[in-house]
Design an enzyme around this catalytic site. Sequence first.
Site, short mmCIF file in Angstrom:
data_model
loop_
_atom_site.label_atom_id
_atom_site.label_comp_id
_atom_site.label_asym_id
_atom_site.label_seq_id
_atom_site.Cartn_x
_atom_site.Cartn_y
_atom_site.Cartn_z
N LYS A 16 67.47 23.04 35.61
CA LYS A 16 68.40 21.91 35.71
C LYS A 16 67.65 20.63 35.35
O LYS A 16 66.58 20.36 35.89
CB LYS A 16 68.95 21.84 37.13
N ASP A 140 71.07 20.62 45.02
CA ASP A 140 71.17 21.09 43.63
C ASP A 140 71.92 22.41 43.49
O ASP A 140 72.32 22.77 42.38
CB ASP A 140 69.77 21.27 43.03
#
EC number: 2.7.1.148
Length: 299
Positions: A16, A140
């Site tokens: 990410k 996240d």
Amino acid sequence: MSMPVPQVVEVFAPAKINLTLHVTGQRPDGYHLLDSLVAFADVGDVLRLEPADVWQMKTVGPEAEAVPDGAENLVLKAAALLDGAPKAAFTLTKNLPVASGIGGGSADAAAAFRGLCAATPHHDPNNIDTQRRLLSLGADIPMCLHCVTARITGIGEEITPVAQFPALHAVLINPRVAVSTPAVFKAMKQRNNPPMPDIPPESCDVKDLVEWLRAQRNDMQEAATTLEPAIATVQAALEGHRACQLARMSGSGATCFGLFHTAQAAQQAARDLSRDYPQWWIRPTQLGSQAERAVPRLS
């Protein structure tokens, strides 16, 4: 008593990347409010699930040594949150450095969740209550469930996909230092920063997008660099490459990304920088949505 997963499942867990990261406030419970444009890389970890009578966890690969074992592992923590989840033996091929600002542990946890849901269709990966519980393991994780380019707000749970986002060619660099996210937040001098302006329209080309990104920020970068000065060295190395359009830290660091006009330019930069800094973790990549690659494969 839950049964083992009925099939072997393999799940890709992409890195990410926070192209922007604006910290806009802090809630009374301590969670920080974010406004971030997130994309996913075509490099990542791979999680394999096999039938087992009890939960099992094994980590292999070039970055395996730094991954915590047993109950502290985010893969097992995420699996435990899925009510009645089938038991599995997990094998994690760890390719991403840990504590590096690119969501490695969160991506692995999300991959475990996607894999278990794929193996047992009555489990819904979009269940709001379960996603809320996953959020308690890490801000996240919800965004890593979907692996699409998105604007992330709230504490990480508000996800607005960005349609038709152009592919970005990049180089990821980690200087082989781990950074503690809580330590970076603690070191921040300012937590009430302006949010992002509107993301450019879908018709925007890469050149215009890079110009827009250049005007944005990672509000954690100054504090992270104070804790780990190597971050500044990485950014300078990227910016010093003739073909780099923009360099910035991702997440709470220490990984930085550099954007390049073409895949060939990114690959050449990765070769050049690997020659100059052989001790660093350096990967050329393409950033965007990785939703298709992240779909679990059953065999």
